[in-house]
Design a protein around this motif. Structure first.
Motif, PDB file in Angstrom:
ATOM      1  N   UNK A  37       0.830  -1.209   0.000  1.00 55.25           N
ATOM      2  CA  UNK A  37       0.000   0.000   0.000  1.00 55.25           C
ATOM      3  C   UNK A  37       0.867   1.263   0.000  1.00 55.25           C
ATOM      4  N   UNK A  38       1.911   1.263   0.825  1.00 52.17           N
ATOM      5  CA  UNK A  38       2.795   2.439   0.866  1.00 52.17           C
ATOM      6  C   UNK A  38       3.449   2.679  -0.496  1.00 52.17           C
ATOM      7  N   UNK A  39       3.855   1.598  -1.165  1.00 51.70           N
ATOM      8  CA  UNK A  39       4.488   1.730  -2.485  1.00 51.70           C
ATOM      9  C   UNK A  39       3.493   2.299  -3.501  1.00 51.70           C
ATOM     10  N   UNK A  40       2.266   1.801  -3.469  1.00 51.27           N
ATOM     11  CA  UNK A  40       1.251   2.322  -4.402  1.00 51.27           C
ATOM     12  C   UNK A  40       1.006   3.809  -4.142  1.00 51.27           C
ATOM     13  N   UNK A  41       1.034   4.195  -2.858  1.00 55.75           N
ATOM     14  CA  UNK A  41       0.888   5.617  -2.526  1.00 55.75           C
ATOM     15  C   UNK A  41       2.040   6.437  -3.110  1.00 55.75           C
ATOM     16  N   UNK A  42       3.275   5.932  -2.954  1.00 53.19           N
ATOM     17  CA  UNK A  42       4.451   6.639  -3.493  1.00 53.19           C
ATOM     18  C   UNK A  42       4.307   6.850  -5.001  1.00 53.19           C
ATOM     19  N   UNK A  43       3.759   5.813  -5.658  1.00 53.04           N
ATOM     20  CA  UNK A  43       3.655   5.858  -7.119  1.00 53.04           C
ATOM     21  C   UNK A  43       2.398   6.600  -7.587  1.00 53.04           C
ATOM     22  N   UNK A  44       1.538   6.950  -6.637  1.00 56.81           N
ATOM     23  CA  UNK A  44       0.252   7.559  -6.991  1.00 56.81           C
ATOM     24  C   UNK A  44      -0.589   6.619  -7.851  1.00 56.81           C
ATOM     25  N   UNK A  45      -0.486   5.326  -7.566  1.00 57.20           N
ATOM     26  CA  UNK A  45      -1.115   4.300  -8.402  1.00 57.20           C
ATOM     27  C   UNK A  45      -2.503   3.986  -7.866  1.00 57.20           C
ATOM     28  N   UNK A  46      -3.505   4.138  -8.696  1.00 56.93           N
ATOM     29  CA  UNK A  46      -4.871   3.796  -8.295  1.00 56.93           C
ATOM     30  C   UNK A  46      -5.267   2.466  -8.920  1.00 56.93           C
ATOM     31  N   UNK A  47      -5.589   1.501  -8.072  1.00 63.42           N
ATOM     32  CA  UNK A  47      -6.009   0.189  -8.602  1.00 63.42           C
ATOM     33  C   UNK A  47      -7.495   0.229  -8.929  1.00 63.42           C
ATOM     34  N   UNK A  48      -7.922  -0.736  -9.723  1.00 60.21           N
ATOM     35  CA  UNK A  48      -9.344  -0.820 -10.081  1.00 60.21           C
ATOM     36  C   UNK A  48     -10.164  -1.255  -8.842  1.00 60.21           C
ATOM     37  N   UNK A  49      -9.792  -2.380  -8.265  1.00 57.99           N
ATOM     38  CA  UNK A  49     -10.490  -2.864  -7.068  1.00 57.99           C
ATOM     39  C   UNK A  49      -9.775  -2.335  -5.820  1.00 57.99           C
ATOM     40  N   UNK A  50     -10.507  -2.187  -4.706  1.00 63.34           N
ATOM     41  CA  UNK A  50      -9.849  -1.797  -3.451  1.00 63.34           C
ATOM     42  C   UNK A  50      -8.870  -2.880  -2.995  1.00 63.34           C
ATOM     43  N   UNK A  51      -7.912  -2.468  -2.164  1.00 64.86           N
ATOM     44  CA  UNK A  51      -6.979  -3.419  -1.550  1.00 64.86           C
ATOM     45  C   UNK A  51      -7.194  -3.361  -0.043  1.00 64.86           C
ATOM     46  N   UNK A  52      -7.250  -4.516   0.581  1.00 67.10           N
ATOM     47  CA  UNK A  52      -7.366  -4.553   2.047  1.00 67.10           C
ATOM     48  C   UNK A  52      -6.199  -5.309   2.648  1.00 67.10           C
ATOM     49  N   UNK A  53      -5.575  -4.685   3.661  1.00 66.59           N
ATOM     50  CA  UNK A  53      -4.559  -5.385   4.457  1.00 66.59           C
ATOM     51  C   UNK A  53      -5.287  -5.963   5.665  1.00 66.59           C
ATOM     52  N   UNK A  54      -5.015  -7.239   5.958  1.00 72.43           N
ATOM     53  CA  UNK A  54      -5.709  -7.861   7.084  1.00 72.43           C
ATOM     54  C   UNK A  54      -4.703  -8.374   8.109  1.00 72.43           C
ATOM     55  N   UNK A  55      -5.064  -8.221   9.396  1.00 72.49           N
ATOM     56  CA  UNK A  55      -4.335  -8.883  10.494  1.00 72.49           C
ATOM     57  C   UNK A  55      -5.355  -9.778  11.199  1.00 72.49           C
ATOM     58  N   UNK A  56      -5.179 -11.103  11.060  1.00 70.62           N
ATOM     59  CA  UNK A  56      -6.135 -12.062  11.617  1.00 70.62           C
ATOM     60  C   UNK A  56      -5.875 -12.287  13.109  1.00 70.62           C
ATOM     61  N   UNK A  57      -6.952 -12.545  13.840  1.00 73.36           N
ATOM     62  CA  UNK A  57      -6.848 -12.803  15.292  1.00 73.36           C
ATOM     63  C   UNK A  57      -6.440 -14.256  15.573  1.00 73.36           C
ATOM     64  N   UNK A  58      -5.534 -14.414  16.546  1.00 77.95           N
ATOM     65  CA  UNK A  58      -5.172 -15.743  17.067  1.00 77.95           C
ATOM     66  C   UNK A  58      -4.909 -16.780  15.986  1.00 77.95           C
ATOM     67  N   UNK A  59      -3.863 -16.532  15.186  1.00 75.63           N
ATOM     68  CA  UNK A  59      -3.476 -17.557  14.216  1.00 75.63           C
ATOM     69  C   UNK A  59      -2.746 -18.691  14.913  1.00 75.63           C
TER      70      UNK A  59
END
Ligand code: ZN
Length: 413
Positions: free
Chosen positions: A106-128
């Motif tokens: 996500x940070x890299x896409x921000x640096x590049x000003x890159x807009x993707x077609x679909x949203x991107x979600x970063x996930x942190x799962x509970x109790x893996x």
């Protein structure tokens, strides 16, 4: 493929900063699920996501989702992440790498000003990890409908008995969002291999084609207790001698289905466990793993045959009970292909690999097209405070993740 590159130094710096939360004197981490330290790591992750312009939501089992909008907000997101909890003697990379790699994308896409077609979600799962609250992979399991929410929240701490739900509440992560039940376009997870294959082959990237299936057994061998002195050898019904032959057979079954089979007896209980009494009863466990169901079925037949044969030599009774079955999980070939294409386009040597361990991706594969990227870890060692990984390999895995995510998010339109 666009051949874009992440900022490897920033990825490493974030991993090291995150690793301060729960750091142990031996250089590892102890950051148990839903502990104060887990809460602290979660808040740092959320702060970084918000600074990167993401909207953060927490669901009722404490899973955290940080969304970077796409051009078309109606499309389901391309999701990537892993977990922030660790084993009691865990390392800096298991789980944390997948979450920080998602953030770096996500940070890299921000640096590049890159807009993707679909949203991107970063996930942190509970109790893996399943170390404090069992079983493992509860957050992704509830998301994928493998466990129900009430059951997940009611899981007790293995020492104090306090529940996962109460602990999430206490650390401020009993969220309000419903768990799962929404479409996910694709799920990618980057992870250290936790095994020796990539390092031995000198390859920075493993294309994970799936996770192996597992069959777990409980075996009870019954003979007869008798005095170790007056009982002649031919008259003995020695349960431990029978069990020893079964253990040897389990090991041979593993070798017979090389290179992918794993066969382990990890727990044995002998009774009465007295030095001058012939053992009358033995309880043991068997853990079989293989990526193909047909081979697991063959191993099952061989185990039963070997146990019956071993029992017969000592006139023993044997009960072989299948305790748990987890089918092999192939990942989605089209998505696995995107990971392979990204590695090739970036010029990284790679090989296909099957995951020997469970991961959140294994449950996500039930509800979304899923793929994983492995990077080597030093000595193949994980679930250990000395767990280590090379910055260049971590960067390579994150570059593959970036390009595979982009291909998928842009193709979604
Ligand atoms: Zn992990």
């Amino acid at each position: 493929m666009r051949n874009l590159q992440v900022n490897g130094e920033r990825l490493w710096a974030s991993l090291m900063e995150l690793a301060r939360i729960g750091a142990t004197t031996k250089g590892g981490l102890c950051r148990l699920a839903a502990s104060d330290l887990d809460g602290e790591a979660r808040r740092l992750f959320i702060r970084w996501c918000e600074e990167a312009g993401c909207a953060v939501r927490v669901d009722k089992i404490g899973n955290i989702f940080a969304r970077r909008p796409g051009r078309n907000p109606n499309l389901p997101p391309v999701m990537t992440g892993s977990h922030l909890d660790t084993q009691p003697t865990g390392g800096k990379f298991d789980g944390a790498y997948g979450v920080m790699a998602g953030l770096e994308v996500v940070r890299t896409l921000n640096d590049l000003g890159y807009e993707t077609e679909a949203p991107i979600e970063i996930v942190a799962w509970t109790n893996e990890e399943g170390s404090r609250f069992s079983p493992a992979m509860i957050g992704s399991g509830v998301f994928a409908g493998v466990f129900d929410l009430a059951d997940g929240l009611a899981r007790p701490d293995n020492v104090t008995g306090t529940t996962l739900g109460a602990e999430l509440e206490r650390i401020g992560f009993a969220g309000v969002e419903p768990v799962g039940g929404r479409p996910v376009a694709a799920y990618f997870e980057a992870h250290i291999e936790q095994g020796p294959i990539l390092e031995a082959a000198g390859l920075p990237i493993g294309i994970v084609t799936g996770a192996q299936g597992q069959r777990w057994y409980e075996i009870t061998v019954t003979g007869q207790e008798a005095h170790a002195g007056p009982t002649p050898m031919p008259r003995r019904r020695d349960a431990l001698v029978g069990a020893a032959r079964m253990i040897d057979a389990v090991n041979k079954i593993g070798h017979a289905h090389a290179p992918f089979a794993c066969a382990t007896v990890g727990f044995v209980e002998v009774s009465p466990n007295s030095r001058n009494t012939i053992p009358g009863r033995v309880f043991l466990t068997v853990d079989f793993r293989h990526p193909e169901d047909a081979v697991l079925t063959m191993m099952d037949r061989e185990l039963r045959k070997a146990c019956a044969a071993a029992a017969a030599t000592q006139s023993l009774e044997v009960e072989v009970k299948e305790f748990w079955y987890f089918p092999p999980t192939p990942f989605e070939p089209r998505l696995v292909g995107k990971v392979r294409d990204a590695a090739a386009a970036l010029g990284y040597p790679h090989q296909d690999i099957v995951s020997g361990a469970g991961h959140d991706a294994v449950y996500m594969a039930r509800v979304a097209p899923t793929a994983m990227i492995f990077v080597p870890c030093v000595g193949g060692i994980s679930h250990n405070e000395i767990e280590d990984a090379k910055p260049d390999d971590l960067t390579a895995g994150c570059n593959v993740l970036l390009n595979a995510v982009l291909e998928t998010a842009d193709a979604a339109g």
